[in-house]
Design a protein around this motif. Structure first.
Motif, PDB file in Angstrom:
ATOM      1  N   ASP A 155       0.822  -1.204   0.000  1.00  0.00           N
ATOM      2  CA  ASP A 155       0.000   0.000   0.000  1.00  0.00           C
ATOM      3  C   ASP A 155       0.859   1.258   0.000  1.00  0.00           C
ATOM      4  O   ASP A 155       0.386   2.343   0.257  1.00  0.00           O
ATOM      5  N   ALA A 157       3.772   4.035  -1.667  1.00  0.00           N
ATOM      6  CA  ALA A 157       4.049   4.684  -2.939  1.00  0.00           C
ATOM      7  C   ALA A 157       5.507   5.122  -2.930  1.00  0.00           C
ATOM      8  O   ALA A 157       6.090   5.356  -1.875  1.00  0.00           O
ATOM      9  N   LYS A 159       7.845   8.103  -4.041  1.00  0.00           N
ATOM     10  CA  LYS A 159       7.768   9.464  -4.557  1.00  0.00           C
ATOM     11  C   LYS A 159       9.115  10.157  -4.338  1.00  0.00           C
ATOM     12  O   LYS A 159      10.059   9.528  -3.875  1.00  0.00           O
ATOM     13  N   LEU A 243       5.036   8.239 -17.892  1.00  0.00           N
ATOM     14  CA  LEU A 243       3.905   8.309 -16.974  1.00  0.00           C
ATOM     15  C   LEU A 243       4.391   8.562 -15.546  1.00  0.00           C
ATOM     16  O   LEU A 243       3.823   9.383 -14.825  1.00  0.00           O
ATOM     17  N   ARG A 246       5.292  12.008 -15.231  1.00  0.00           N
ATOM     18  CA  ARG A 246       4.121  12.888 -15.258  1.00  0.00           C
ATOM     19  C   ARG A 246       3.395  12.853 -13.921  1.00  0.00           C
ATOM     20  O   ARG A 246       2.888  13.866 -13.444  1.00  0.00           O
ATOM     21  N   LEU A 247       3.344  11.659 -13.290  1.00  0.00           N
ATOM     22  CA  LEU A 247       2.650  11.542 -12.010  1.00  0.00           C
ATOM     23  C   LEU A 247       3.564  11.928 -10.859  1.00  0.00           C
ATOM     24  O   LEU A 247       3.102  12.212  -9.766  1.00  0.00           O
ATOM     25  N   GLY A 248       4.880  11.858 -11.103  1.00  0.00           N
ATOM     26  CA  GLY A 248       5.819  12.188 -10.047  1.00  0.00           C
ATOM     27  C   GLY A 248       5.825  11.182  -8.916  1.00  0.00           C
ATOM     28  O   GLY A 248       6.366  11.442  -7.851  1.00  0.00           O
ATOM     29  N   SER A 249       5.188  10.039  -9.126  1.00  0.00           N
ATOM     30  CA  SER A 249       5.153   9.034  -8.067  1.00  0.00           C
ATOM     31  C   SER A 249       4.817   7.683  -8.684  1.00  0.00           C
ATOM     32  O   SER A 249       4.440   7.596  -9.847  1.00  0.00           O
ATOM     33  N   ARG A 251       2.667   4.043  -8.020  1.00  0.00           N
ATOM     34  CA  ARG A 251       1.756   3.165  -7.293  1.00  0.00           C
ATOM     35  C   ARG A 251       1.629   1.895  -8.120  1.00  0.00           C
ATOM     36  O   ARG A 251       1.691   1.954  -9.351  1.00  0.00           O
TER      37      ARG A 251
END
Ligand SMILES: Nc1ncnc2c1ncn2[C@@H]1O[C@H](COP(=O)(O)OP(=O)(O)OP(=O)(O)O)[C@@H](O)[C@H]1O
Ligand SMILES: Nc1ncnc2c1ncn2[C@@H]1O[C@H](COP(=O)(O)OP(=O)(O)OP(=O)(O)O)[C@@H](O)[C@H]1O
Ligand SMILES: [Mg+2]
Ligand SMILES: [Mg+2]
Lengths: 330, 335, 306, 501
Positions: A155, A157, A159, A243, A246-249, A251
């Protein structure tokens, strides 16, 4: 030989007019559709025709379209890869994992693309070496790859990607022209040349039409297919870099359901799902069509799921059109 | 019965495969029971069966389509749309008797399946393309008919929810649905001309034309069958999970296909039996119920079922590998 | 006219539909405001990003978002702020650099404590409990669970938290996870589901498996969706804040900020119409009222409202 | 003379761009065999498909027992008593023998479900009646030998109590022994008063079995009559519009050094201890029954089949191909038996088919050069006198003989040392056949080495310098083609000489 045989007759190279056949080809039909959608969009929303809007619109499809380029080749060769979205997740996880060890941007990019390549090679190995049907294999690896991401990340991430890493998914090369978009156009040009202008591309078509005859003609069928799986994995790796940036993280659940969108793009682009036919131009136009439809409807705040009705209808109608036309004419 | 079986199921090999699959499921249950004894308790096994009932029914429908060298990617979207319409009917018109709704659901699914079948039959568009399109169309329509809302437990009538839960001979009615449908499929697939035609067009479409089978029409019927059970599952799903939303069973089509594949249904068509689809679904069902019980982190679940699919495919391919024509052996046998 | 987009985790969810009611109410009250209610169909960050992109193109004045992922949305929301759009998050937050204000439905620690207390109140002798959460990436749920775990040892020593599982706000997954919990922990006394989807699924499982009285389901639930499970005894009590007020407040705050009637800085006080006012803490977030508890005595009444 | 059983009048059938049948009329008489003769693509199989309800004619009338009938589907046709053994084997590999025989007309129980017990019993009876009782009705078709599969196809045709039996090139895939069996069966049908339509390119068979003939050319009926009253040359002239003396080309063999040598080559299950030498300028014939394993050996030489033991040398150097690509690079090429599946890519233009193995030569650094491809294709197809509208035409639109020419052209363009031809004239009409034979002669005269696999005795004996006879995966003998008798070769192929000796 028999002396009554008439003198060798001349067989012309071609009978049809290449210009004429290009005019009635699938890409031209798509182009008409694309233009129609563009016009409809600009009429429907006052916000559509602004450079920034159009630039933003490209982000919605370039990553998928990059994969679609390689997927087109794979489908033309008669195989398919449903695991591309899972590869994105795994490649992104690999990058995030590497990030924990302080690896910098070039290293991250290499790891992302490398992971994609490895995943593609794994698919290719299962399909070509063990002779398994690709649709089934990649349903399995789809769970496997994403599953590994879940095992690693759970769960959590990842970053804190470095500033410089953000350029790939968020940067602009010139004014409103994003890096992603330029990369896509460049890749499209390369894929166009590979598929339509090289002997490798020719072999892909031959394999898709008749793999047995191709093998009997000295084409190394397994090797070509293996390369195509690797290419598809590679493009998924590149998409993952974009991607993630673009999301900077990261998951484990990113890019869920993209595989079907990529395949829709390819099929809408006129690539025969049964293999053996298709063109890169068609796929590129189809990517634009899907981007335009979703962005145009987004501007009208139509929910995504309703947009998908349009895409589904578009897919069936555009593919049915020439068939119905032929039937009616007969 | 046993005698018929030996010829019905065209492949002795396949029967062997089903046998091994059944054994491996039993071994798996046994192994889990050593860590969690309650797992193998009859009540828990009945529970697993009940949990897997919908997957089994859908796998049967999908199998019929796969046998004809097609694929139905829209099967889960069909579940969602039929389920939603039935749930909406129930919510807005609670006076409609539930049995009537249970009858209406498969008919609705049938209509949706018929659309797929029609496009495949009359326009000759590859099934994967047609159902890729209708997958999104059906799901979007689910959203539209409900105006973007979910239908939740509070809106449904108690009967609507409870019928599938009625216990009969120790099993809930939901399980009996699966039993009855499996029996019906068995009869249809082995004893009726249409069932045999479905196998035939998968084994060799050209030869089927020569044998007087209308390949397009048979595919159409296969899609209708898959739509029919999907529609029924629409009701079963909504009643079981007491919610109808546009996200119902999202992505479930791949699970259903995976169940078929694990059971040994050949994606190239023509090969697969009712037993194989059921066992494939059960295999997935057991894994899914077992993982939480033996304390495997939920995050491992996906990777494990992925690995199981790949393993099953590899093993199936091994078992089904062509052995060649064996000219030498045959020669020895003759002399 | 001020255009405010209310972006939710996913469409169709009763909780957010109720929030939208409040948002529309605020819009009517404020007069010159148009509320765009939107969200992806599946609760994903990518879906929300596409929506943010189209909102940017539409030149909305403010975006009020309940985020599916606190980090992944940051770049897109940053872009929105750069183009002059006011961004706030509500319900489920975004990392501070991606928004100006975050509106918590309630105090995180308070929610964490409440969900445990709901279970503990009916377990005088203590026992095993488990949590069935939404998706593993949901910011708000994770924060509450974190807070709950913190208060456990001191305030509820007899309560034994045996597992946390994720149902992804998907009824099927939630059902299977609830079943898994029941099978793996024979001594389970309560399932805590701090999500409106999960709590219904868990209560249904308990009802189906004839475990009413043995296992108490509790957590955060919409009264209208959950009433029957209070009625049939699968649950003793659940809690929730008022989603209508939450939507109302989000729009109010977004409006004040977008029209420069208020400023987002630590310590600032922003008035939110009929609900009163909030004060921003040093991360520019604020909390609304304490969660409200529903049980046999009042569920009937509230189930008619939301 | 009795009334015709079946009469066709003015039957026309067109495909896009092709007029396959044009105003065809034909009569079939009970108790007689009518031979249908014509070049490849003359429309024979199309006629069969019209008669069995698979194609619907565009115009014309079909009269059965004096009544006009419409054959809307294959089912309708066999209900009316018309049955056929089609040119392609059209059976179901994964179904049982019994079901293969009865699919589409299985016996039913009272409930309307399929009566498996009765169906199996019936299948056994039908097989026994035609002398194929050794085939178990319950085995999967996949497990039968090719000859037995063919017998199942015949049994399927017989299972329908048909009055009209059509056989479309039934002997093309059979060898001597099975052909003899088939002829016995045809005699039985005649005695039963059935009307038989028999299609073949082999005149010896036609003259043996047929009572009447009908000749097609370009979809039109050119002539018909009684076989006994018409000399072969007249029929051939009707068929091709000129006379073709099919004499095997005279050659003055100039045999050179050994090119290819096999030594004890073995496969775990398919062949064992294969050894022979192939010399420059030689045609080496391979004869055997269908299923003797000749193709398997050829495919091993071509790098398609892995071998377990033994060695090959090419020009004295060890040669161990792992794929056809290796073999082609070394100068060995293979014209496969199944033209449609393994030879041509039907949906690609002729030019792409021909240039495929030579892409390295025609492209520069991997980039295609179409002009080179056309030039190469033109050079070799003209040499073979390919009949086509254009080189960009899809290979699938060509007639069988012309497709074969495309395959040969493809290989010649690679300038090979050894060319292996597997059943090079199977299903090819007499005109094209002569062309292929003449061409083989030219090839060896140029110093190539040719291996020719053939099940047709006259061809093997007429063309080969030496003959390898294979039986059940082993080489029975390597014989000089001098003073051999057909009978002797057949006996070797079926293994009778050993018993006799
Ligand atoms: N389905 C079809 N579509 C288009 N053209 C066809 C089709 N079937 C046959 N043809 C064409 O019709 C013509 C007649 O074909 P047909 O198969 O009847 O020839 P044939 O006499 O049986 O030849 P052969 O001796 O090679 O078997 C050919 O030109 C063929 O290419
Ligand atoms: N049992 C079988 N099932 C299917 N096809 C078969 C079977 N036996 C033989 N064949 C096919 O018949 C053809 C001949 O078989 P094979 O190549 O082994 O023998 P051969 O001696 O080379 O015969 P041919 O003279 O026909 O080339 C091949 O195309 C092969 O695929
Ligand atoms: Mg023919
Ligand atoms: Mg052969």
């Amino acid at each position: 030989m028999n002396d009554q045989t008439p003198a060798t007759r001349h067989v012309p190279d071609r009978l049809d007019n290449p210009l004429r056949s290009a005019l009635f080809s699938w890409p031209s039909l798509l182009l008409v559709v694309a233009v129609a959608i563009f016009v409809a969009n600009s009429l429907a929303s006052p916000y559509f025709l602004s450079p920034w809007s159009l630039s933003d619109a490209t982000f919605n499809f370039t990553e998928k379209a990059l994969i679609a380029l390689a997927m087109a080749l794979l489908i033309i060769s008669g195989e398919i890869d449903l695991s591309v979205a899972a590869i994105i997740a795994l490649a992104s996880t690999a990058m995030g994992f590497a990030l924990q060890f302080g690896i910098d941007t070039p290293g991250l990019v290499a790891i992302g693309i490398g992971t994609g390549l490895l995943c593609g090679a794994f698919n290719g190995f299962l399909v070509t070496r063990l002779g398994l049907p690709s649709i089934v294999v990649t349903i399995g690896t789809m769970s496997l790859f994403r599953g590994i991401s879940f095992i690693v990340l759970g769960d959590q991430a990842y970053k804190g990607y470095p500033e410089s890493f953000a350029f790939f998914g968020q940067g602009y090369v010139w004014w409103v022209v994003s890096f992603e978009f330029v990369l896509f156009l460049a890749a499209a040009a390369i894929y166009y040349v590979v598929l339509h202008r090289t002997s490798f591309g020719r072999r892909i078509f031959v394999i898709g039409n008749n793999a047995t005859a191709a093998q009997f003609s000295g084409v190394r069928v397994e090797r070509v297919k293996f390369v195509l799986f690797c290419l598809t994995g590679l493009m998924a790796g590149i998409a993952s870099v974009l991607l993630t940036s673009r999301l900077g993280s990261t998951r484990p659940s990113i890019a869920q359901g993209w595989e079907l969108e990529v395949i829709t793009m390819v099929v809408l682009g006129g690539v025969s799902i049964l293999g053996g036919a298709g063109s890169i131009v068609g796929v590129v136009i189809a990517a634009f069509i899907m981007g335009l439809v979703t962005f145009g409807l987004g501007l009208l705040n139509v929910p995504g799921i309703v947009m998908s009705i349009f895409i589904g209808l578009l897919l069936i109608v555009v593919i049915a059109l020439p068939i119905v036309y032929r039937m009616v004419r007969k | 019965m046993t005698q018929t079986l030996s010829t019905l199921a065209p492949l002795r090999l396949l029967k062997l495969r089903e046998f091994w699959l059944a054994i491996s499921i039993a071994v798996m249950i046994g192994a889990i029971a050593t860590r969690a004894p309650s797992f193998a308790a009859p009540a828990n096994l009945a529970d697993i069966f009940n949990n897997t009932a919908i997957l089994m029914i859908l796998a049967l429908g999908q199998m019929v389509v796969i046998l004809t060298r097609s694929i139905d990617l829209s099967i889960a979207a069909n579940v969602a749309l039929s389920g939603m319409v039935i749930a909406l009917c129930n919510a807005s018109m609670p006076w409609i008797p539930v049995p009537l709704l249970i009858l209406a659901a498969p008919l609705l699914g049938l209509a949706l399946g018929a659309i797929n079948g029609f496009l495949v039959w009359k326009l000759d568009i590859p099934a994967i393309v047609v159902t890729l399109g209708t997958l999104t169309i059906y799901r979007g329509t689910t959203f539209l008919v409900a105006g973007g809302q979910w239908v939740n437990a509070a809106e449904m009538t108690p009967d609507f929810i409870s019928i599938t839960r009625i216990q009969l001979l120790g099993l809930p009615l939901l399980s009996w649905f699966a039993v009855v449908i499996a029996a019906a499929f068995y009869v249809v697939m082995t004893r009726t001309p249409i069932g045999r035609s479905i196998y035939a067009i998968g084994v060799n479409p050209t030869a089927s034309v020569y044998a007087g089978i209308d390949v397009g029409r048979t595919k159409f019927i296969a899609f209708c069958i898959s739509g029919l059970v999907a529609g029924l599952c629409g009701y079963l799903w909504v009643s079981r999970y007491v919610i109808a939303s546009s996200e119902t069973a999202v992505g479930y089509e791949l699970q259903v296909i995976a169940a078929c594949v694990i059971g040994g249904v050949s994606i190239a068509g023509g090969v697969g039996t009712v037993g194989s689809a059921l066992l494939g679904a059960l295999f997935l069902g057991v894994i899914n119920s077992a993982l939480p019980v033996i304390g495997v982190s939920p995050f491992w679940q996906m990777a494990i079922s992925g690995a199981a699919i790949i393993l099953a495919v590899v093993l199936n391919a091994r078992a089904g590998r062509k052995t060649g024509r064996i000219i030498l052996k045959r020669a020895e046998a003759v002399s | 006219q001020t255009k405010i987009a209310l972006v939710v985790k996913s469409l169709g969810n009763g909780f957010f539909d109720a929030a939208n009611k409040g948002a529309q109410e605020a819009a009517k009250e404020l007069g010159d405001v148009e509320v765009i209610y939107t969200g992806p169909t599946t609760a994903t960050a990518e879906g929300q990003i596409e929506i943010i992109n189209s909102l940017i193109a539409q030149n909305v004045n403010a975006i009020a978002i309940s985020a599916n992922d606190p980090d992944a949305l940051v770049p897109a929301l940053k872009k929105a702020m750069e183009r002059g759009i006011t961004v706030i998050s509500w319900d489920s937050g975004v990392a501070p650099e991606g928004r100006s204000v975050h509106l918590n439905p309630s105090d995180t620690n308070l929610i964490g404590e409440t969900i445990i207390k709901l279970a503990a109140d009916y377990l005088p002798d203590g026992g095993d409990v488990a949590i069935l959460s939404a998706s593993s990436t949901a910011t708000n749920q994770n924060a509450w669970i974190e807070a709950a775990k913190k208060v456990l040892p001191e305030k509820f020593p007899k309560i034994n938290l045996v597992a946390t599982v994720y149902g992804d706000d998907d009824s099927v997954k939630s059902t299977n996870e609830a079943k898994g919990l029941i099978a793996s922990y024979p001594n389970l006394k309560a399932i805590i589901a701090p999500t409106t989807v999960g709590v219904v699924a868990a209560a249904q499982v308990v009802t189906d498996d004839n475990l009413i009285g043995k296992i108490n389901v509790t957590g955060l639930a919409l009264p209208s969706e959950f009433k029957q499970f209070i009625d049939n005894g699968a649950s003793q009590a659940v809690a929730l804040w008022n989603p209508i007020d939450l939507g109302y407040s989000a729009v109010q705050i977004a409006y004040q900020l977008a029209t420069k009637k208020a400023e987002a800085k630590p310590g600032a006080t922003i008035s939110i119409g009929r609900v009163g006012s909030i004060t921003l803490d040093d991360t520019n977030s604020a909390a609304m009222a304490a969660p409200f508890q529903f049980d046999k005595s009042n569920i009937e009444e509230f189930s008619k409202i939301y | 003379m009795s009334q015709p059983k079946l009469t066709l009048a003015g039957v026309t059938k067109s495909f896009p761009g092709v007029r396959a049948l044009h105003e065809v009329s034909l009569e079939l008489y009970p108790g007689q065999v009518t031979a249908l003769i014509g070049e490849n693509g003359a429309g024979k199989s199309t006629l069969v498909k019209v008669l069995t309800g698979i194609y619907q004619p565009d115009a014309g009338e079909i009269v059965l027992d004096g009544k006009p009938v419409s054959l809307g589907s294959a089912h309708k046709a066999f209900e009316l008593g018309i049955t056929a053994i089609h040119q392609e084997t059209v059976l179901f590999d994964d179904l049982s023998v019994a079901e293969n025989i009865y699919l589409g007309h299985a016996p039913k129980t009272r409930l309307g479900t399929i009566d498996w017990t009765l169906m199996r019993a019936n299948a056994r009876r039908v097989l026994a009646d035609m002398g194929a009782g050794h085939i178990d009705a319950e085995t999967r078709l996949r497990d039968l030998s090719i000859a037995n599969k063919h017998l199942v196809a015949v049994a399927r045709a017989m299972s329908i109590d048909a009055e009209v039996v059509i056989m479309d090139e039934p002997t093309a895939a059979l060898s001597h022994k099975e052909i003899e069996d088939l002829f016995v069966l045809i005699e039985l049908l005649k005695e039963d008063g059935k009307a038989v339509l028999f299609i073949s390119h082999k005149f010896d068979e036609i003259y043996r079995i047929a009572d009447r003939f009908a000749v097609f050319r370009d979809g039109e009926m050119i002539g018909k009559g009684l076989i006994g009253e018409t000399p072969q040359n007249d029929i051939i002239r009707m068929m091709v519009g000129r006379s073709v003396d099919h004499i095997f080309p005279e050659r003055a063999p100039a045999i050179g050094d050994t090119v290819l040598k096999l030594d004890g080559l073995s496969h775990p299950t398919e062949f064992d201890d294969i050894g022979f030498e192939l010399r420059r300028g030689e045609i080496l014939g391979f004869y055997g029954l269908v299923g003797a394993g000749r193709s398997e050996v050829m495919q091993a030489i071509f790098g398609l089949t892995r071998t377990s033991r033994g060695a090959m040398t090419l020009d004295g150097a060890p040669f161990a191909p792992h794929s056809p690509a290796d073999a082609i690079e070394a100068g060995i090429v293979y014209v496969p038996e199944e033209r449609g599946k393994q030879g041509v890519v039907v949906d690609l233009p002729i030019v792409q088919n021909v240039s495929l193995p030579s892409l390295k030569k025609t492209s520069r650094q991997g980039f295609l050069r179409m002009a080179e491809e056309f030039a190469l294709t033109r050079k070799y197809t003209e040499r073979l006198d390919l009949r086509a509208a254009s080189l960009s035409q899809n290979a699938g639109t060509l007639s069988g003989g012309n497709q074969q020419k495309v395959v040969i052209a493809k290989w010649l363009a690679t300038q090979p040392k050894v060319i292996i031809l597997d059943e090079p004239t199977k299903g090819i009409d007499i005109g094209s056949k002569a062309a292929v034979h003449a061409f083989m002669a030219e090839l060896v005269a140029e110093g190539l080495a040719v291996i020719m696999v053939s099940s047709e005795l006259p061809e093997v004996m007429g063309m080969s310098d030496r003959i390898v006879v294979m039986r059940a995966g082993r080489i029975d003998a390597v014989l000089d083609n001098k003073n051999l008798t057909a009978d002797g070769l057949v006996k070797r192929a079926i293994g009778a000489h050993e018993v006799a000796a």
